[in-house]
Design a protein around this motif. Structure first.
Motif, PDB file in Angstrom:
ATOM      1  N   PRO A   2       0.831  -1.212   0.000  1.00  0.00           N
ATOM      2  CA  PRO A   2       0.000   0.000   0.000  1.00  0.00           C
ATOM      3  C   PRO A   2       0.867   1.263   0.000  1.00  0.00           C
ATOM      4  CG  PRO A   2       0.048  -0.924   2.200  1.00  0.00           C
ATOM      5  CD  PRO A   2       0.801  -1.891   1.314  1.00  0.00           C
ATOM      6  N   VAL A   3       1.373   1.625  -1.160  1.00  0.00           N
ATOM      7  CA  VAL A   3       2.350   2.706  -1.287  1.00  0.00           C
ATOM      8  C   VAL A   3       1.808   4.036  -0.764  1.00  0.00           C
ATOM      9  CG1 VAL A   3       3.694   4.093  -2.918  1.00  0.00           C
ATOM     10  CG2 VAL A   3       3.510   1.613  -3.235  1.00  0.00           C
ATOM     11  N   ASN A   4       0.595   4.386  -1.119  1.00  0.00           N
ATOM     12  CA  ASN A   4       0.037   5.668  -0.691  1.00  0.00           C
ATOM     13  C   ASN A   4      -0.095   5.748   0.825  1.00  0.00           C
ATOM     14  OD1 ASN A   4      -0.166   6.405  -3.356  1.00  0.00           O
ATOM     15  ND2 ASN A   4      -2.326   5.883  -3.550  1.00  0.00           N
ATOM     16  N   ALA A   5      -0.460   4.637   1.442  1.00  0.00           N
ATOM     17  CA  ALA A   5      -0.574   4.609   2.894  1.00  0.00           C
ATOM     18  C   ALA A   5       0.794   4.819   3.550  1.00  0.00           C
ATOM     19  CB  ALA A   5      -1.181   3.284   3.348  1.00  0.00           C
ATOM     20  N   VAL A   6       1.828   4.241   2.964  1.00  0.00           N
ATOM     21  CA  VAL A   6       3.189   4.436   3.473  1.00  0.00           C
ATOM     22  C   VAL A   6       3.566   5.915   3.444  1.00  0.00           C
ATOM     23  CG1 VAL A   6       5.636   4.003   3.011  1.00  0.00           C
ATOM     24  CG2 VAL A   6       3.989   2.117   2.839  1.00  0.00           C
ATOM     25  N   LEU A   7       3.293   6.564   2.316  1.00  0.00           N
ATOM     26  CA  LEU A   7       3.635   7.980   2.173  1.00  0.00           C
ATOM     27  C   LEU A   7       2.842   8.849   3.148  1.00  0.00           C
ATOM     28  CD1 LEU A   7       3.823   8.186  -1.731  1.00  0.00           C
ATOM     29  CD2 LEU A   7       5.736   8.086  -0.111  1.00  0.00           C
ATOM     30  N   LEU A   8       1.570   8.515   3.350  1.00  0.00           N
ATOM     31  CA  LEU A   8       0.740   9.286   4.278  1.00  0.00           C
ATOM     32  C   LEU A   8       1.293   9.219   5.696  1.00  0.00           C
ATOM     33  CD1 LEU A   8      -1.873  10.886   4.861  1.00  0.00           C
ATOM     34  CD2 LEU A   8      -2.992   8.678   5.282  1.00  0.00           C
ATOM     35  N   VAL A   9       1.667   8.035   6.144  1.00  0.00           N
ATOM     36  CA  VAL A   9       2.214   7.876   7.497  1.00  0.00           C
ATOM     37  C   VAL A   9       3.487   8.696   7.669  1.00  0.00           C
ATOM     38  CG1 VAL A   9       3.229   6.233   9.120  1.00  0.00           C
ATOM     39  CG2 VAL A   9       1.178   5.610   7.833  1.00  0.00           C
TER      40      VAL A   9
END
Length: 518
Positions: A368-375
Motif C-alpha cells: 500500500p504505497v500511498n498509505a506508506v507515504l501518508l504515514v
C-alpha cells in the motif's frame, strides 16, 4: 532465543480461506513466516530504541528504583495484555487487527473509535521512534567529530529525522519480501547488539555501582516535591517500560501477509513481549551498574549517553551508540510498516478521509504505497513541536511517546474488554487462553486505564497551566491531542460517520463467496 527462521509449510490456501470467512480477498503478498511476524513486533518494541531514548524519563522520575523494580512489574502486566491480544488475533487474523476485533465484538461505533485510537497511536510511535533514531545518529556522529558536536541544534536533529523517514518509506515501498528480510536481520541485530552492549558495560568500566544502589536508590529530578514521589513522580517514570514495550500489535497488522497466521501471529505478539522484557531488563541493569557519577547523569538530563561517556573510552562509546542507532533505524522502518498496514486496512473499510487513495495496493509490489507515504508525512508534521525545547531538550518528544502509549493502549483496551464481555460465546482460534480470559482481560483493562491517566499529566510542574512558572515548552500535549481527537471523533461520529460507517466491509465478490462456501 529459542527460535530460528523456520521453513514454512505451504498454508496459503488455509490462510486465504480463513481470511475469506472474515470477508476479505487476499490482496497483500503472503510471504512472511511466523518468525518474520514475530520479528516485526520484536523490532518495533526494540530494546535498542526505547531503553536508550526514554531512559532519562525513568532516571529523572524515580531513578534506579523506577527501572530495577518498575521494568519487571510493568513488563509483566504488558505480557498479560499481550496474551489477551494473542487470543484475539488467532480468531481474527486481519490487517485491521485491533479495530476489526472491536467492530466484530462491539459493533461499528466500537470499531470506529478503536480504529482511530490505534491509528493515532501508530502514527505517534512511528514519529517518536524515527525522532529518537535521529537523536542517536546525531550523538554517534558527535563522538567522531568535535565540530559536529559543537554544532548541535534541535533543527539539525529534525532534518536528520526527515531523512530517516524518507529512507524508511523507500524501504517500505520497495517490496514486502524485502521488509520481511530486514526484520529477520533486525532480530539478530537486537539480540547480538544488546549482548555486546551488556558485555562492554560489564567488562570495560573500572568501577560499577552496588546492588544496593541499583535496587534502592531513588531520584527525583522532576521538580515535583519529594512527598509526591510514590504516587506521581515514580509512575511517570514507568513511561520508559510502557513506551518501549509497545507496537506489538504489528503482528496482527501483518497477519494477512503471514503464513499460518492464526497461530504464527498469536505467538508473534506474546513472544515479542516476553523476549523484549527479558533482554531489556538485562540491558537496563547494565546501564545502572555502569553509572560512575550519578549527579553527572542528572546534570546531563538523565540521558543514557552520559553514562556511556562516563564509563567508556571514546572508541567503545562510539560502538555502543552505533549498535543502538542501527537498531533504532530497523525499528523506525518496522513502525512505518505497521502504521501503513493499519492505515490501508482502515481505509479499505472506508473510515479514513480519502479512503480510496490510501487503500490502493501497488499491483506490482503488492504494497500500500500511498498509505506508506501518508504515514511518513503525518509523522513529519506532528513532530514539528520538537523544534522547540527547554535547555535543548525536546520535551515534545516525551509528549509524542505519551500519545503513542495512550492511543495504542486505549485501542487495545476496547476489544480486550469486549472479548471479556462476550464470555464463553466468543469463538476462539487456534491459540486460546481457555478459562483464564476471565481474569486476564480484566487485569489488562485495569492496567491500561491507570497508565492512561498518569501519562496525560505534565512531566514537570511548569507544565501545569495553573503554575506561576507555566511554559508552553513544558506542556505535555498528549492530553490535548488525545482528548481533542476523541472530542472530534465523537462529533464526527454523531454528525456523520454513524450514518455511513457500518464496520468492516467485505472485498469478496459473489464468485469468491461461492468458492468459500464450497
Amino acid at each position: 532465543m529459542s527460535e530460528a527462521p523456520e521453513t514454512v509449510e505451504p498454508t496459503q490456501l488455509d490462510d486465504e480461506a480463513h481470511l475469506a470467512r472474515l470477508g476479505y480477498k487476499q490482496e497483500l503478498s503472503r510471504t512472511w513466516s511466523g518468525f518474520s511476524n514475530f520479528a516485526i513486533s520484536f523490532s518495533i518494541i526494540s530494546i535498542l530504541a526505547g531503553c536508550f531514548t526514554t531512559f532519562g524519563q525513568a532516571w529523572n522520575n524515580g531513578g534506579p528504583v523506577a527501572i530495577s523494580w518498575g521494568w519487571p512489574i510493568i513488563a509483566g502486566l504488558i505480557l498479560i495484555i499481550g496474551f489477551t491480544m494473542s487470543e484475539l488475533v488467532s480468531a481474527y487474523p486481519t490487517s485491521g487487527g485491533i479495530y476489526w476485533w472491536a467492530a466484530k465484538l462491539g459493533g461499528p461505533a466500537a470499531g470506529f473509535f478503536t480504529g482511530w485510537l490505534n491509528l493515532i497511536g501508530l502514527l505517534a510511535v512511528t514519529a517518536s521512534v524515527a525522532y529518537g533514531a535521529a537523536t542517536f545518529l546525531d550523538l554517534t556522529l558527535s563522538t567522531l567529530s568535535e565540530s559536529w558536536a559543537a554544532g548541535y541544534s534541535l533543527g539539525r536533529v529534525y532534518l536528520i529525522f526527515l531523512v530517516i523517514l524518507v529512507l524508511a518509506a523507500l524501504a517500505n515501498i520497495y517490496s514486502s519480501h524485502l521488509l520481511a528480510v530486514i526484520n529477520n536481520i533486525s532480530v539478530w541485530w537486537h539480540v547480538a547488539g544488546a549482548a555486546i552492549v551488556v558485555l562492554v558495560l560489564v567488562i570495560v568500566p573500572d568501577d560499577h555501582q552496588s546492588f544496593a544502589y541499583v535496587f534502592t536508590e531513588r531520584i527525583n529530578n522532576s521538580g515535583y516535591a519529594d512527598a509526591k514521589y510514590w504516587f506521581l513522580v515514580l509512575p511517570l517514570g514507568f513511561l520508559l517500560t510502557q513506551y518501549t514495550i509497545t507496537g506489538f500489535d504489528a503482528s496482527a497488522h501483518l497477519s494477512e501477509e503471514t503464513q499460518g497466521a492464526a497461530d504464527g501471529a498469536a505467538k508473534g505478539i506474546w513472544r515479542s513481549i516476553f523476549y523484549s522484557a527479558v533482554g531489556g531488563y538485562v540491558l537496563l541493569l547494565a546501564f545502572l551498574f555502569a553509572v560512575q557519577d550519578p549527579e553527572g547523569v542528572s546534570a546531563g538530563g538523565g540521558a543514557v549517553d552520559v553514562i556511556f561517556g562516563q564509563a567508556l573510552p571514546d572508541s567503545w562509546h562510539f560502538v555502543v551508540l552505533l549498535i543502538s542507532t542501527a537498531g533504532q533505524l530497523f525499528c523506525a522502518t518496522a513502525c512505518l510498516t505497521s502504521a501503513s498496514r493499519m492505515t490501508y486496512a482502515f481505509a479499505r473499510d472506508g473510515a479514513v478521509p480519502g479512503s480510496s487513495l490510501w487503500a490502493k495496493v501497488s499491483p506490482t509490489r503488492k504494497v500500500p504505497v500511498n498509505a506508506v507515504l501518508l504515514v511518513a508525512v503525518v509523522g513529519a508534521v506532528i513532530t514539528l513541536p520538537a523544534l522547540w525545547g527547554v535547555g535543548g531538550i525536546p520535551l515534545a518528544f516525551y509528549a509524542i511517546t505519551s500519545v503513542a502509549v495512550i492511543g495504542l493502549y486505549l485501542a487495545f483496551a476496547i476489544p480486550i474488554f469486549l472479548r471479556w464481555r462476550a464470555g464463553d460465546a466468543f469463538e476462539t482460534g487456534q491459540w486460546t487462553l481457555g478459562k483464564h480470559y476471565k481474569w486476564l482481560n480484566l487485569v489488562a483493562v485495569a492496567e491500561i486505564a491507570i497508565i492512561s491517566v498518569y501519562f496525560v499529566l505534565p512531566f514537570v510542574p511548569s507544565g501545569w497551566i495553573t503554575s506561576d512558572d507555566f511554559s508552553w515548552a513544558s506542556v505535555n500535549y498528549a492530553p490535548i491531542l488525545t482528548v481533542g481527537s476523541l472530542v472530534l471523533l465523537a462529533l464526527w461520529w454523531r454528525l456523520s460517520a454513524r450514518r455511513w460507517f457500518k464496520g468492516p466491509k467485505t472485498t469478496l465478490d459473489s464468485t469468491d463467496s461461492d468458492a468459500v462456501r464450497r
